[in-house]
Design a protein around this motif. Structure first.
Motif, short mmCIF file in Angstrom:
data_model
loop_
_atom_site.label_atom_id
_atom_site.label_comp_id
_atom_site.label_asym_id
_atom_site.label_seq_id
_atom_site.Cartn_x
_atom_site.Cartn_y
_atom_site.Cartn_z
N ALA A 91 2.79 6.08 -5.61
CA ALA A 91 2.60 6.15 -7.07
C ALA A 91 1.41 7.05 -7.42
CB ALA A 91 2.38 4.74 -7.63
N TRP A 92 0.34 6.98 -6.63
CA TRP A 92 -0.84 7.81 -6.88
C TRP A 92 -0.51 9.28 -6.69
CZ3 TRP A 92 -4.74 8.60 -9.53
CH2 TRP A 92 -5.84 9.36 -9.12
N VAL A 93 0.26 9.60 -5.65
CA VAL A 93 0.70 10.98 -5.44
C VAL A 93 1.56 11.45 -6.61
CG1 VAL A 93 2.15 12.46 -4.00
CG2 VAL A 93 0.55 10.88 -2.92
N THR A 94 2.47 10.62 -7.06
CA THR A 94 3.36 10.98 -8.17
C THR A 94 2.58 11.25 -9.45
OG1 THR A 94 5.14 9.64 -7.21
CG2 THR A 94 5.34 10.22 -9.54
N ILE A 95 1.59 10.40 -9.74
CA ILE A 95 0.81 10.57 -10.96
C ILE A 95 -0.02 11.86 -10.90
CG2 ILE A 95 -1.10 9.61 -12.30
CD1 ILE A 95 -0.04 6.83 -11.59
N ARG A 96 -0.65 12.10 -9.77
CA ARG A 96 -1.45 13.33 -9.64
C ARG A 96 -0.58 14.58 -9.77
NH1 ARG A 96 -4.81 13.14 -4.26
NH2 ARG A 96 -2.96 12.03 -3.55
N GLN B 246 0.82 -1.21 0.00
CA GLN B 246 0.00 0.00 0.00
C GLN B 246 0.85 1.26 0.00
OE1 GLN B 246 -3.31 -0.21 -0.38
NE2 GLN B 246 -3.27 2.03 -0.67
N ILE C 206 1.75 1.96 -3.54
CA ILE C 206 0.56 2.37 -4.30
C ILE C 206 0.22 3.82 -3.99
CG2 ILE C 206 -1.89 1.96 -4.67
CD1 ILE C 206 -0.08 -0.18 -5.84
N ASP C 207 0.25 4.19 -2.72
CA ASP C 207 -0.05 5.58 -2.34
C ASP C 207 0.98 6.54 -2.93
OD1 ASP C 207 -2.19 4.64 -0.88
OD2 ASP C 207 -1.11 4.62 1.03
N THR D 288 6.35 10.97 -2.72
CA THR D 288 6.31 10.56 -4.12
C THR D 288 7.03 9.21 -4.29
OG1 THR D 288 8.37 11.72 -4.63
CG2 THR D 288 6.31 12.96 -4.86
#
Length: 272
Positions: free
Chosen positions: A62-67, A56, A59-60, A216
């Motif tokens: 990666a989600w921050v990096t993409i946003r 997790q 995943i968190d 990130t």
């Protein structure tokens, strides 16, 4: 003599490419390693990818990096394009030298200095560090790269196309969106991809401007590497390599198709 130099050039090219890409190839190969030891091959397996998608924290991150990457690249592209237009179309205005220096300074400024200066700014204005401070910092340093890319295309832009459109009754805004933007669109897209890649890859500036809950993916990978390289890190890096590679291929194909279509349109116009 020519044969000798030719062999030397080929050998230098092979050694150079091997030095650059062989570690990446080994990283991708060992991401499918069965063993937890990253230097010992024990058979093919995808269990580390399964483990990665159940991690997790990764995943968190990666989600921050993409946003952050998507938003900062989009805003940086808009601001960089406007900056390139100002630099190209308005060659004389008060403060142009200062404006140019502010555009080009982040290109040569060490990331440590940029990150520290952004940190001091956020502390001075009392802004809590988090995902928005990372985003603002990424916009600041990446929009200058977009401005340089777009400006290089605008320098060779044929202004007579805009003049013809305005002679036919088009407003400046309509002319920009109907004439100028389609011509410089490949440069704009290239600038966006460059800004997104820079945001995706950044570690130093993000480390200075991040806060609780805003880690990130490069920061997460770096914190894990300090404790030892694991196959999960190899898997995460392989996924990043795949994303960047697919993006470059798609952009290259789209740009090629656009050039082919433009050549067809020019030939059709010449026949008429």
């Amino acid at each position: 003599m020519n044969t000798t130099w030719s062999r030397f050039n080929i050998a230098s090219l092979v050694v150079g490419f091997a030095f650059l890409y062989l570690p990446i190839v080994l990283l991708v190969i060992y991401s499918f390693n069965e063993s937890r030891l990253v230097t010992v091959w024990a058979g093919f397996s995808v269990k580390w990818y399964v483990s990665l998608f159940h991690n997790q924290s990764f995943i968190d991150a990666a989600w921050v990096t993409i946003r952050v990457g998507l938003f900062s690249a989009t805003v940086a592209t808009i601001l960089g394009t406007l900056g390139a237009l100002a630099m190209t179309r308005y060659t004389r205005f008060r403060g142009r030298l200062l404006f140019s220096a502010m555009i080009y300074a982040p290109l040569v400024m060490p990331e440590v200095i940029t990150g520290l200066s952004m940190l001091l700014l956020f502390v001075a204005v009392g802004m809590d560090r988090g995902i928005w401070t990372i985003t603002l910092a990424h916009i600041t340093f990446s929009m200058c790269f977009v401005a340089v890319v777009v400006q290089s295309r605008l320098v060779t832009f044929d202004r007579s196309l805009e003049e013809a459109a305005m002679d036919l009754g088009a407003t400046p805004v309509t002319t920009f969106f109907k004439v100028t933007l389609p011509v410089i669109l490949p440069a704009v897209v290239s600038g966006w991809m460059l800004a997104f890649t820079l945001s995706l890859d950044d570690l130093v500036i993000s480390s200075f401007t991040s806060g609780p809950g805003a880690t990130t993916l490069p920061m997460r990978i770096y914190s894990q590497v300090r404790l030892g390289v694991t196959p999960e890190i190899n898997a995460a890096c392989t996924i990043l390599i795949a994303i960047v590679t697919v993006g470059v291929i798609i952009a290259s194909i789209a740009n090629k198709q656009r050039e082919v279509q433009r050549a067809r349109d020019e030939q059709a116009a010449a026949r008429n």
